[in-house]
Design a protein around this motif. Structure first.
Motif, PDB file in Angstrom:
ATOM      1  N   LEU A  41      -9.445  -0.960  -3.197  1.00 29.46           N
ATOM      2  CA  LEU A  41      -9.871  -0.239  -1.988  1.00 29.46           C
ATOM      3  C   LEU A  41      -9.987  -1.177  -0.789  1.00 29.46           C
ATOM      4  O   LEU A  41      -9.584  -0.834   0.332  1.00 29.46           O
ATOM      5  CB  LEU A  41     -11.202   0.467  -2.247  1.00 29.46           C
ATOM      6  N   THR A  42     -10.540  -2.360  -1.028  1.00 30.70           N
ATOM      7  CA  THR A  42     -10.733  -3.299   0.070  1.00 30.70           C
ATOM      8  C   THR A  42      -9.399  -3.800   0.616  1.00 30.70           C
ATOM      9  O   THR A  42      -9.190  -3.861   1.836  1.00 30.70           O
ATOM     10  CB  THR A  42     -11.583  -4.499  -0.393  1.00 30.70           C
ATOM     11  N   LEU A  43      -8.485  -4.157  -0.278  1.00 30.92           N
ATOM     12  CA  LEU A  43      -7.179  -4.639   0.155  1.00 30.92           C
ATOM     13  C   LEU A  43      -6.370  -3.536   0.837  1.00 30.92           C
ATOM     14  O   LEU A  43      -5.684  -3.781   1.840  1.00 30.92           O
ATOM     15  CB  LEU A  43      -6.402  -5.193  -1.045  1.00 30.92           C
ATOM     16  N   ALA A  44      -6.454  -2.323   0.293  1.00 21.31           N
ATOM     17  CA  ALA A  44      -5.745  -1.210   0.928  1.00 21.31           C
ATOM     18  C   ALA A  44      -6.270  -0.965   2.337  1.00 21.31           C
ATOM     19  O   ALA A  44      -5.493  -0.751   3.282  1.00 21.31           O
ATOM     20  CB  ALA A  44      -5.885   0.058   0.077  1.00 21.31           C
ATOM     21  N   LEU A  45      -7.600  -1.024   2.502  1.00 19.89           N
ATOM     22  CA  LEU A  45      -8.195  -0.841   3.825  1.00 19.89           C
ATOM     23  C   LEU A  45      -7.742  -1.936   4.784  1.00 19.89           C
ATOM     24  O   LEU A  45      -7.393  -1.665   5.942  1.00 19.89           O
ATOM     25  CB  LEU A  45      -9.729  -0.838   3.700  1.00 19.89           C
ATOM     26  N   ALA A  46      -7.725  -3.174   4.299  1.00 20.25           N
ATOM     27  CA  ALA A  46      -7.304  -4.287   5.158  1.00 20.25           C
ATOM     28  C   ALA A  46      -5.843  -4.136   5.579  1.00 20.25           C
ATOM     29  O   ALA A  46      -5.492  -4.340   6.752  1.00 20.25           O
ATOM     30  CB  ALA A  46      -7.509  -5.606   4.419  1.00 20.25           C
ATOM     31  N   LEU A  47      -4.968  -3.782   4.638  1.00 23.84           N
ATOM     32  CA  LEU A  47      -3.558  -3.615   4.963  1.00 23.84           C
ATOM     33  C   LEU A  47      -3.340  -2.464   5.944  1.00 23.84           C
ATOM     34  O   LEU A  47      -2.515  -2.566   6.863  1.00 23.84           O
ATOM     35  CB  LEU A  47      -2.756  -3.371   3.680  1.00 23.84           C
ATOM     36  N   GLY A 526      -4.690  -9.005  -8.998  1.00 20.61           N
ATOM     37  CA  GLY A 526      -3.280  -8.639  -9.045  1.00 20.61           C
ATOM     38  C   GLY A 526      -3.073  -7.148  -9.172  1.00 20.61           C
ATOM     39  O   GLY A 526      -2.236  -6.559  -8.461  1.00 20.61           O
ATOM     40  N   VAL A 527      -3.841  -6.495 -10.059  1.00 16.23           N
ATOM     41  CA  VAL A 527      -3.712  -5.045 -10.223  1.00 16.23           C
ATOM     42  C   VAL A 527      -4.176  -4.325  -8.957  1.00 16.23           C
ATOM     43  O   VAL A 527      -3.553  -3.361  -8.494  1.00 16.23           O
ATOM     44  CB  VAL A 527      -4.512  -4.567 -11.447  1.00 16.23           C
ATOM     45  N   ALA A 532      -2.823  -1.411  -3.947  1.00 18.03           N
ATOM     46  CA  ALA A 532      -2.937  -1.331  -2.483  1.00 18.03           C
ATOM     47  C   ALA A 532      -1.556  -1.287  -1.834  1.00 18.03           C
ATOM     48  O   ALA A 532      -1.318  -0.508  -0.896  1.00 18.03           O
ATOM     49  CB  ALA A 532      -3.738  -2.515  -1.962  1.00 18.03           C
ATOM     50  N   VAL A 533      -0.639  -2.126  -2.338  1.00 19.05           N
ATOM     51  CA  VAL A 533       0.725  -2.130  -1.790  1.00 19.05           C
ATOM     52  C   VAL A 533       1.396  -0.782  -2.019  1.00 19.05           C
ATOM     53  O   VAL A 533       2.083  -0.254  -1.131  1.00 19.05           O
ATOM     54  CB  VAL A 533       1.548  -3.269  -2.430  1.00 19.05           C
ATOM     55  N   ALA A 534       1.192  -0.201  -3.219  1.00 20.39           N
ATOM     56  CA  ALA A 534       1.796   1.104  -3.512  1.00 20.39           C
ATOM     57  C   ALA A 534       1.254   2.187  -2.583  1.00 20.39           C
ATOM     58  O   ALA A 534       2.016   3.012  -2.055  1.00 20.39           O
ATOM     59  CB  ALA A 534       1.533   1.476  -4.972  1.00 20.39           C
ATOM     60  N   VAL A 535      -0.061   2.176  -2.363  1.00 21.29           N
ATOM     61  CA  VAL A 535      -0.678   3.178  -1.479  1.00 21.29           C
ATOM     62  C   VAL A 535      -0.181   3.018  -0.045  1.00 21.29           C
ATOM     63  O   VAL A 535       0.160   4.009   0.630  1.00 21.29           O
ATOM     64  CB  VAL A 535      -2.214   3.068  -1.542  1.00 21.29           C
ATOM     65  N   TYR A 541       5.583   5.797   4.206  1.00 24.11           N
ATOM     66  CA  TYR A 541       6.637   6.810   4.103  1.00 24.11           C
ATOM     67  C   TYR A 541       6.171   8.138   4.702  1.00 24.11           C
ATOM     68  O   TYR A 541       6.919   8.806   5.431  1.00 24.11           O
ATOM     69  CB  TYR A 541       7.021   7.003   2.641  1.00 24.11           C
ATOM     70  N   GLY A 542       4.917   8.521   4.406  1.00 27.50           N
ATOM     71  CA  GLY A 542       4.384   9.759   4.966  1.00 27.50           C
ATOM     72  C   GLY A 542       4.291   9.718   6.487  1.00 27.50           C
ATOM     73  O   GLY A 542       4.639  10.689   7.172  1.00 27.50           O
ATOM     74  N   LEU A 543       3.839   8.583   7.012  1.00 30.53           N
ATOM     75  CA  LEU A 543       3.755   8.443   8.469  1.00 30.53           C
ATOM     76  C   LEU A 543       5.134   8.414   9.108  1.00 30.53           C
ATOM     77  O   LEU A 543       5.315   8.888  10.230  1.00 30.53           O
ATOM     78  CB  LEU A 543       2.979   7.166   8.813  1.00 30.53           C
ATOM     79  N   ARG A 544       6.106   7.845   8.398  1.00 31.51           N
ATOM     80  CA  ARG A 544       7.484   7.838   8.900  1.00 31.51           C
ATOM     81  C   ARG A 544       7.989   9.269   9.073  1.00 31.51           C
ATOM     82  O   ARG A 544       8.600   9.608  10.094  1.00 31.51           O
ATOM     83  CB  ARG A 544       8.366   7.058   7.930  1.00 31.51           C
ATOM     84  N   LEU A 545       7.712  10.120   8.078  1.00 30.17           N
ATOM     85  CA  LEU A 545       8.109  11.529   8.189  1.00 30.17           C
ATOM     86  C   LEU A 545       7.379  12.211   9.338  1.00 30.17           C
ATOM     87  O   LEU A 545       7.956  13.040  10.049  1.00 30.17           O
ATOM     88  CB  LEU A 545       7.820  12.257   6.872  1.00 30.17           C
ATOM     89  N   ALA A 546       6.098  11.831   9.520  1.00 35.06           N
ATOM     90  CA  ALA A 546       5.328  12.428  10.620  1.00 35.06           C
ATOM     91  C   ALA A 546       5.907  12.043  11.973  1.00 35.06           C
ATOM     92  O   ALA A 546       5.998  12.878  12.889  1.00 35.06           O
ATOM     93  CB  ALA A 546       3.868  11.980  10.517  1.00 35.06           C
ATOM     94  N   ILE A 547       6.321  10.766  12.123  1.00 34.16           N
ATOM     95  CA  ILE A 547       6.891  10.320  13.398  1.00 34.16           C
ATOM     96  C   ILE A 547       8.234  11.004  13.648  1.00 34.16           C
ATOM     97  O   ILE A 547       8.556  11.369  14.784  1.00 34.16           O
ATOM     98  CB  ILE A 547       7.033   8.788  13.412  1.00 34.16           C
TER      99      ILE A 547
END
Length: 611
Positions: A41-47, A526-527, A532-535, A541-547
């Motif tokens: 969660l922390t890494l995903a938020l930072a990214l 690592g896990v 985080a990278v997958a999310v 990809y979702g934002l790309r479709l939105a744009i």
């Protein structure tokens, strides 16, 4: 104890935390599971925070200044105000700009297309082919210009030319043409002036609805001035939804074609043939009509033929063409208006035409470095003297840079990476007009275009605000991550006090116990990072479709060109965050273990087993 032993112990315990039904291990058996979730969660938020910041800056830049994938950000440079030849941007000045050492800098000069040189059909007959209210702005660019190749592919069936720079092809702004192009007026302007089989009346089925019906045949006729006369010339069309520039450009055309038009205007003996710039074909200059106009129904038939060939009727039976025409064009006009072609001796049923005069065009073509190769024989003395190759009496062709033969360029667009924009701006605008001039008040070589400067200042303000927020958020996130990890890793270590005592009793050293903990933290990290990278990838990809959806709205698609990345994270971004977060995690783990070891350093393993 061997490495395999302590690593097996670490892996066994770490894996047990993810076995939901049979976790085992007593108190704290889920510690590494929750540590992994926390890191994820922390890494995903930072990214997401870092990517959003960079993405918003990029989008602000794209909207304010423009951006082309693979080329970079445009910097719109203009010469000194005044328009005199000495004030224009020439080849030597562009070489000095390149010598400044700006990374990945590319310079792309261009010229504005003037109506007296290139216009839409009917422009001089006051026909509103382009509706009033929005200016028809055209630009002549090099084939290597990013605007020319931006998001487009060459259309099938485009006219085949040996030299790309002289290709009769235009890049048209689909949005502006749909909004302003008047097909009715366009058809009226061409009717009788070009063969009917070269006019598109009905749009082909495979052409999008956003393209004007009369241009569905992928040909646009343009009225260009060659020497003293004007001629309708067909250009192949490539369509672009929007041309990403500070101006609302309706049209791009090859710079080499505009150079040839200007050379023919200044050298009236120079025979520029747009369809044959290598001078290989013969063109018709004079036509004889069947004697006494036998078989001709009335004078109107001759007038239509003359109009189709862009000529005027003569008192005699010969039709002299003001502008030479290709054999194919003569054949088309003759067939359309009921004339046969007499090509050799023998009887031909009247009415017929016989070609009595031909000539070849002069060679002229350019390259993507701005040089022009042209025939010396058609040039006047003022032009010949500028071309070293043409100074000998037996010279056929000469080669010279366009800025040495014609005037320099009033405007140049520089493309460079986003990160170099402000440094490049300072370096380019600080360059003196004359080499070696150190006077700070001396005139500069180039300036920033006024409208571009205004947009640049606005973006610069946003950029500075974002930098201030970035430093504040970075400090806060560092503290936030350290506190969370301190608490969670502290829980992990305290829950394993007894276990470490058992390990110590079985012969593990304190160093090996430290390796067990750090390996387990690394596995959780690592896990968590992979999750985080997958999310972030899915969100990107979702934002790309939105744009894509946003840019598809008419309000935005008409004027905005942008890339589709709102989370433009690079491998370096992932690596920097991973190294930073992993280093903090391992450091905190080592500190907690050191505190535990420090209190039991001289004690027996039994001391760690006490409650």
């Amino acid at each position: 104890m061997t490495m395999k032993t302590w690593s097996d112990l670490a892996l066994t315990e770490w894996r047990r935390a993810f076995r939901w039904r049979r976790a085992g291990g007593g108190t704290g058996r889920r510690d590494f599971f929750w540590l992994t979730i926390l890191l994820f969660l922390t890494l995903a938020l930072a990214l997401l925070l870092w990517g959003t910041k960079q993405g918003l800056l990029n989008q602000f830049m794209n909207v304010s200044l423009g951006y082309i994938e693979g080329a970079g950000v445009p910097l719109w440079l203009v010469s000194e105000v005044g328009g005199l030849e000495d004030n224009l941007i020439d080849r030597q000045m562009m070489e000095r700009m390149m010598a400044l050492g700006i990374p990945q800098l590319s310079l792309h000069p261009y010229r504005e297309v003037e109506p007296n040189e290139v216009a839409l059909p009917g422009h001089w007959q006051q026909k509103e082919v382009w509706r009033k209210g929005e200016a028809f702005i055209g630009r002549a660019v090099e084939s290597r210009d990013p605007l020319w190749s931006f998001n487009t592919t060459a259309i099938p069936g485009a006219p085949d030319h040996d030299v790309e720079q002289m290709r009769l092809e235009v890049l048209a702004n689909e949005t502006l043409f749909w909004r302003n192009f008047n097909c009715t007026a366009y058809h009226e302007a061409l009717l009788g002036q070009v063969p009917e089989d070269m006019l598109t009346v009905d749009k082909p089925q495979n052409v999008p609805d956003s393209i004007p019906p009369c241009l569905g045949g992928e040909i646009l006729w343009l009225d260009i001035k060659i020497g003293r006369e004007r001629e309708l010339v067909p250009f192949a069309i490539r369509w672009q939804k929007n041309i990403p520039a500070m101006q609302q450009l309706a049209l791009l055309m090859p710079l080499g074609v505009l150079h040839a038009i200007r050379i023919s205007r200044h050298n009236l003996e120079f025979r520029y043939r747009p369809e044959d710039t290598l001078g290989k074909e013969s063109y018709v200059t004079e036509i004889q009509i069947s004697p006494d106009e036998e078989g001709v129904e009335d004078n109107a038939q001759l007038e239509l033929l003359a109009s189709c060939l862009g000529s005027e009727l003569s008192v005699s039976d010969r039709l002299r063409l003001k502008l030479v025409k290709s054999q194919r064009r003569v054949d088309q006009c003759a067939a359309e208006h009921g004339f046969r072609i007499k090509r050799q001796a023998g009887l031909v049923e009247p009415p017929y035409l016989q070609i009595t005069g031909t000539q070849r065009g002069h060679t002229i073509y350019g390259d993507d470095q701005g040089y022009i190769t042209l025939a010396c024989s058609g040039l006047n003395s003022l032009f010949r003297i500028r071309i070293e190759d043409c100074n000998s009496s037996d010279a056929e062709n000469g080669r010279i840079h366009a800025t040495d033969l014609l005037n320099g360029y009033p405007k140049v667009v520089a493309y460079l990476p986003r990160s170099e924009l402000f440094k490049a701006r300072e370096a380019l605008t600080a360059m003196p007009k004359y080499p070696g001039d150190t006077d700070p008040e001396a005139p500069r070589a180039v300036y920033i275009h006024d409208s571009y400067e205004d947009a640049l200042i606005r973006f610069s303000f946003i950029n500075e605000v974002m930098k201030s927020l970035e430093s504040s958020y970075a400090i806060f996130f560092g503290i936030f991550l350290a506190v969370l990890l301190w608490v969670q890793v502290g829980v992990v270590v305290s829950h394993r006090r007894h276990l470490y005592g058992i390990f110590l009793a079985k012969g593990l050293s304190w160093g090996e116990i430290r390796k067990v903990l750090l390996l387990q933290i690394t596995l959780s990290f690592g896990v968590g990072l992979a999750g985080a990278v997958a999310v972030v990838g899915l969100m990107s990809y979702g934002l790309r479709l939105a744009i894509i959806t946003i840019l598809g709205r008419p309000a935005f698609s008409d004027r905005i060109s942008s890339d589709l990345y709102l989370l433009p994270l690079s491998f370096v971004d992932f690596l920097m965050l991973a190294v930073f977060a992993l280093a903090i995690s391992l450091l905190i783990g080592a500190i907690h273990l050191f505190l535990l070891i420090g209190s039991a350093k001289r004690a027996e393993p039994a001391d760690l087993l006490q409650t």
